[in-house]
Design a protein around this motif. Structure first.
Motif, PDB file in Angstrom:
ATOM      1  N   ARG A  91     -28.194 -82.180  22.855  1.00  0.00           N
ATOM      2  CA  ARG A  91     -27.401 -80.971  23.026  1.00  0.00           C
ATOM      3  C   ARG A  91     -27.895 -80.142  24.203  1.00  0.00           C
ATOM      4  N   LEU A 135     -29.415 -73.586  26.230  1.00  0.00           N
ATOM      5  CA  LEU A 135     -29.447 -72.649  27.357  1.00  0.00           C
ATOM      6  C   LEU A 135     -30.848 -72.201  27.724  1.00  0.00           C
ATOM      7  N   ASN A 136     -31.629 -71.902  26.703  1.00  0.00           N
ATOM      8  CA  ASN A 136     -32.894 -71.235  26.989  1.00  0.00           C
ATOM      9  C   ASN A 136     -34.104 -72.043  26.560  1.00  0.00           C
ATOM     10  N   ARG A 194     -29.937 -75.913  33.592  1.00  0.00           N
ATOM     11  CA  ARG A 194     -28.989 -74.793  33.568  1.00  0.00           C
ATOM     12  C   ARG A 194     -28.981 -74.043  34.900  1.00  0.00           C
ATOM     13  N   ASP A 231     -25.760 -72.863  37.056  1.00  0.00           N
ATOM     14  CA  ASP A 231     -25.527 -71.498  37.539  1.00  0.00           C
ATOM     15  C   ASP A 231     -25.373 -71.499  39.057  1.00  0.00           C
ATOM     16  N   ASP A 242     -17.852 -70.193  43.108  1.00  0.00           N
ATOM     17  CA  ASP A 242     -17.236 -68.941  42.713  1.00  0.00           C
ATOM     18  C   ASP A 242     -16.449 -69.092  41.414  1.00  0.00           C
ATOM     19  N   PRO A 247     -16.892 -68.774  36.874  1.00  0.00           N
ATOM     20  CA  PRO A 247     -17.790 -68.278  35.826  1.00  0.00           C
ATOM     21  C   PRO A 247     -18.730 -69.387  35.352  1.00  0.00           C
ATOM     22  N   PRO A 248     -20.018 -69.092  35.166  1.00  0.00           N
ATOM     23  CA  PRO A 248     -20.977 -70.128  34.761  1.00  0.00           C
ATOM     24  C   PRO A 248     -20.526 -70.890  33.521  1.00  0.00           C
ATOM     25  N   VAL A 249     -19.893 -70.168  32.573  1.00  0.00           N
ATOM     26  CA  VAL A 249     -19.546 -70.832  31.321  1.00  0.00           C
ATOM     27  C   VAL A 249     -18.539 -71.963  31.555  1.00  0.00           C
ATOM     28  N   LYS A 250     -17.752 -71.840  32.608  1.00  0.00           N
ATOM     29  CA  LYS A 250     -16.781 -72.899  32.901  1.00  0.00           C
ATOM     30  C   LYS A 250     -17.507 -74.168  33.376  1.00  0.00           C
ATOM     31  N   TYR A 290     -20.576 -74.953  32.390  1.00  0.00           N
ATOM     32  CA  TYR A 290     -21.198 -75.505  31.184  1.00  0.00           C
ATOM     33  C   TYR A 290     -20.190 -76.330  30.398  1.00  0.00           C
ATOM     34  N   GLU A 291     -18.953 -75.813  30.340  1.00  0.00           N
ATOM     35  CA  GLU A 291     -17.913 -76.522  29.587  1.00  0.00           C
ATOM     36  C   GLU A 291     -17.729 -77.933  30.129  1.00  0.00           C
ATOM     37  N   THR A 320     -20.967 -80.144  29.566  1.00  0.00           N
ATOM     38  CA  THR A 320     -21.235 -80.574  28.200  1.00  0.00           C
ATOM     39  C   THR A 320     -20.141 -81.490  27.675  1.00  0.00           C
ATOM     40  N   PHE A 321     -18.988 -81.481  28.341  1.00  0.00           N
ATOM     41  CA  PHE A 321     -17.882 -82.303  27.845  1.00  0.00           C
ATOM     42  C   PHE A 321     -18.097 -83.773  28.190  1.00  0.00           C
ATOM     43  N   TYR A 322     -18.519 -84.043  29.411  1.00  0.00           N
ATOM     44  CA  TYR A 322     -18.607 -85.431  29.860  1.00  0.00           C
ATOM     45  C   TYR A 322     -19.955 -86.036  29.501  1.00  0.00           C
TER      46      TYR A 322
END
Lengths: 691, 219
Positions: B4, B7-8, B70, B74, B81, B83-86, B88-89, B92-94
């Protein structure tokens, strides 16, 4: 325009309408989870499956399928029913059976649709998956096991709120909604995440385990935490407000609500004034009193004072009835000194066009360029900021800012800080402006300075030059908008609660209390200035309001009034829309509705005010101001010159708010708002304190 | 199953930057997409980051295979340009992006039906026994990570494993063990079929189109 048949009914719809939307127009219900009419369409929950005859030989997701000509759609065929049962069974595989302890219970889409369309048992005997809960701050409680991964919250945060911090991580069985970097959802609209969540994964933290929806008495009313006048529903049990939810009003708040309006209700139970108080002459302390004692004390305090020695100020949350009753009372007392602009704004009040949000809030969507002057709409009116963001997302129009730069969730061009920079920009663009419908949003804070009236006039001239207001063959456009921060302001201005002939304005009244020319001051809920620090020490201060805040602390006599949820009142929002707030609970203890207090006080001071019932008072208001009788309408203002010529200083515009969460007496009394302020803005205020 | 994304976690480095060469590559990759659509480059950039970490990590002690910290995500979010979360998405998907550290040699054993029928269980057993680790684990010396994956599309030469970028096919427990021994010494085994098969041709040589095969010299 495609014509199609849904369940045997024919309908013709706009090109691009989805089958689900067409069915909705016909009143045919199609269950859904991920589809939300204000958000983009991901088509991932598969609950809205329908059968399209002649189409592919499988069920079709109706939310993402555009209507085609001659389609024959069935929403209740055996194939559809079977498909729905399958989808529902699949969604429930990992959904915990904790409805009895879930706050969403009773108003849960999943619960309702499972009963309506689901399969009556599960064939899944393995272990359910477990997902760790996320920390989203003091407003939102998460229970991620219940999440069905519809991604409504992800889309809301990204599209409407403009804070893309939520995402769907991993995939398949491991897929989960998560924030990144322990980041809280730092938006003023976070409460709406709770509304968009169709299950109990995101619920309200302050409301957790407090009540069930069916125990609550619901009242549809108007919000007063900003000047938008968002339509809300307050849910009350006993006399306690348990929660506040938005109501749909496309022209005002759509279906959203700012956090300040939604979560500050616990402030309605704290620091309330529930009985009259008078200041003891000997000890200098406030002591409890009866209404008669308080009125007698006021009569004593005002005895022998001339009309010119009395002044009145109206605060941010006052309803129109009490403002007019106070104005009538002052007429009887012979005082011309009254003002409602307790932020010290000095704009010209003679012309409505000069202080209204003329384009209307819905009109923002017609603009093709937006200029924000001395305002941070994200804090002053979060829903207007969401509206601006919506326009930008749809059409990428240019946005400029004059004044302090702030994070507004969208990109803008920072023109400069001062009026001079605006003048320069207008001079540059004069004649070659490519925009047909420029929109200016001017924060009411820009007038809160010595040269306010001159700034007002100069903005009028610049707006004329720039073509912000025009009438031509394409119709008329008025993009000159003043954004107020107080719910009472426009109402009080419309009612003329401003200095009368020879009257003093706010700062002159304050000056008068210091030099002794104003000997008595009547504060109707006026808390938004440093009452203790600014009002002269000899002045006799009467405070009427509902919270023990700045005004009450300095008062010589306190008359306990009703908060906005506890009275029927008229509020006029920043665009001039007349809206009626309705009583949802009753004021605590001895507190009374504000107009009644003024009516009773008039008995003790002069001759009675000529109305005995709320209906009579309203009749009097409507006679004097016919436009206030028209609920939910806006009386447009005629455009003509306003302001006063004068010298303008080179000072930059400052944003008036330093905290979104603590802007009025109710918020300051709310523990939720206090903790939000610390959690979301904590670093900032610490940094400021360090400076 | 792959590890998994955390993040931290302690192993997340605080900083990541593309090397000089890769920076140039980034620009080229972004230029492939229309202006304003630079976000489309997120997948190649993630891959680039993973490769860079792998290259830099190969020389370390203990060695580290290619994964995406991570900080790199970032950094990519900043470059593109978005968002970082995009980012990560996507990462983590592939399943081919590693979002947690892996060994220098990432062994992905296929256990889907065709390989399983050809006794992929024995391959898994060999790896486990020889390396002393279970599925999803990394050896202490950082040399190997063992993973079970779904079909990699080389069923014709089953059973097979993918190690880093290469396929190793027609495995037996013995050949698998030899390969592991070689890699423990940082030597590269021969890629492809371990039985000397050419591509996916029959073991006995061409059975059809023999003339053509002779003509192009594969028989």
């Amino acid at each position: 325009m495609p014509k199609l048949t849904i369940n045997g009914m024919e309908i013709e719809v706009e090109r691009g309408t989805s089958i689900l939307q067409a069915a909705e127009q016909l009143g045919v219900e199609i269950p859904r989870f991920c589809y939300h009419d204000k958000l983009s369409v991901p088509a991932n929950c598969r609950m809205c499956l329908v059968e399209v005859e002649g189409g592919p030989p499988k069920p079709v997701a109706s939310c993402a399928m555009a209507c085609g000509d001659n389609m024959v759609v069935k929403t209740d065929s055996p194939m559809v029913q079977k498909a729905r049962k399958g989808v529902m069974e699949m969604l429930l595989i990992n959904h915990p059976l904790d409805c009895p302890i879930c706050d969403q219970g009773g108003e849960c889409d999943l619960q309702d649709q499972a009963v309506g369309y689901g399969f009556d048992r599960s064939r899944f005997y393995e272990n359910k998956r477990a997902v760790t809960d996320k920390e989203l701050g003091p407003l939102i409680k998460t229970s991620m096991n219940r999440c069905i991964n519809c991604t409504r919250c992800v889309r809301f945060a990204e599209e409407i709120a403009g804070t893309p911090v939520l995402g769907q991580l991993n995939r398949g069985e491991d897929a989960e909604i998560s924030t990144f970097i322990d980041e809280l959802v730092k938006t003023e609209l976070s409460g709406n995440l709770i509304d968009v969540c169709p299950v109990g994964a995101l619920t309200s933290k302050p409301y957790a385990f407090k009540a069930r929806p069916w125990e609550l008495r619901k009242t549809e009313t108007i919000d007063v935490h900003d000047a938008i006048g968002a339509n809300i529903r307050i849910d009350v049990r006993g006399r306690e407000v348990m929660r506040i939810l938005p109501r749909l009003h496309e022209d005002v708040n759509e279906e959203w609500l700012g956090d300040r309006s939604r979560f500050s209700y616990d402030g309605l139970n704290n620091a309330r004034l529930d009985r009259p108080y008078i200041r003891d002459a000997e000890s200098g302390k406030l002591k409890e009193a009866s209404w008669d004692e308080a009125f007698a004390f006021i009569a004593q305090g005002l005895k022998g004072l001339k009309g010119e020695e009395i002044a009145g100020l109206v605060g941010d949350l006052a309803d129109l009835e009490s403002v007019i009753a106070l104005k009538d009372l002052f007429k009887r007392l012979g005082s011309p000194h009254m003002d409602c602009r307790t932020d010290g704004a000095r704009f010209d009040t003679s012309n409505r066009a000069g202080y209204l949000f003329n384009s209307t809030i819905a009109g923002i969507e017609q603009a093709d360029s937006i200029l924000l002057i001395g305002t941070n709409p994200r804090w002053e009116a979060a829903l207007i900021n969401a509206r601006i963001r919506k326009v930008i997302n749809e059409r990428r129009i240019p946005v400029g800012v004059v004044g302090e730069a702030a994070d507004l969730t969208y990109k803008y061009h920072h023109v400069g800080d001062t009026l001079a920079e605006l003048e320069k920009m207008v001079a540059e663009h004069k004649g070659k402006a490519k925009t047909e419908r420029p929109l200016w949003i001017i924060g009411s804070g820009v007038f809160a300075r010595e040269d306010g009236a001159a700034v007002h006039r100069r903005l009028y001239e610049l707006a004329e030059e720039m073509g912000v207001v025009r009438t031509d063959e394409n119709g008329s456009w008025n993009g000159f908008n003043v954004l107020h921060r107080a719910a009472s302001r426009v109402g009080a201005l419309d009612a003329g609660f401003v200095p009368q002939d020879g009257g003093r304005d706010f700062s002159e009244i304050i000056q008068g209390t210091k030099d002794g020319s104003v000997k008595a001051l009547y504060l109707l809920g006026a808390d938004e200035f440093d009452v203790r620090g600014q009002v002269g020490w000899k002045t006799f201060v009467i405070y009427q309001g509902h919270h023990g805040d700045a005004g009450a602390a300095r008062a010589d006599v306190i008359l306990p009034g009703a908060a906005y949820t506890e009275k029927n009142g008229i509020y006029i929002n920043t665009e001039g829309r007349v809206q009626y707030a309705r009583k949802g609970s009753s004021p605590p203890g001895e507190a009374r509705e504000d107009w009644k207090i003024l009516r009773a006080l008039s008995d003790a001071l002069s001759d009675q005010l000529p109305y005995d019932t709320h209906a009579q008072l309203r009749a009097r208001i409507f006679e004097q101001f016919p436009h206030m009788a028209q609920e939910d309408t806006i009386l447009p203002a005629d455009w003509s010159a306003f302001g006063a010529a004068g010298k303008i200083s080179g000072e930059g515009f400052k944003n008036p708010l330093s905290d979104y969460y603590l802007t009025n007496a109710i918020c300051r009394a709310s523990a939720t708002m206090q903790s939000c302020s610390t959690a979301f803005l904590g670093d900032r205020s610490l940094a400021e304190a360090a400076e | 199953m792959k590890k998994r994304f955390e993040l931290n976690a302690d192993y997340q480095p605080a900083h990541f930057e593309f090397s000089k060469n890769n920076k140039k590559l980034c620009e080229q990759l972004i230029a492939l997409y229309p202006a304003g659509r630079q976000q489309s480059a997120v997948m190649p950039l993630l891959d680039l980051a993973q490769r860079q970490v792998g290259e830099e990590g190969a020389g370390l002690n203990p060695p580290v295979g290619g994964w995406i910290p991570r900080a790199a995500m970032d950094h990519i979010a900043e470059i593109l340009d978005m968002p970082p979360v995009k980012v990560y998405e996507v990462a983590t998907f592939y399943s081919m992006y590693n979002t947690a550290p892996v060994g220098k040699y990432l062994i992905q054993v296929c256990t889907t039906t065709p390989c399983w029928l050809c006794n992929s269980d024995a391959i898994v057993q060999t790896c486990k026994k020889h390396l002393g680790i279970g599925l999803g684990e990394t050896t202490k010396n950082g040399q190997f990570t063992l993973m079970e994956v779904e079909c990699l599309g080389a069923c014709v030469n089953a059973p097979m494993v993918q190690i880093n970028d290469d396929y190793y096919e027609d495995l037996t427990p013995e050949t698998m063990q030899e390969m592991l021994d070689l890699m423990a010494e940082n030597m590269a085994p021969r890629t492809g079929s371990q039985k000397g098969r050419r591509d996916s041709m029959a073991l006995t040589g061409p059975t059809t189109l023999k003339d053509l095969a002779k003509k192009i010299g594969v028989a």
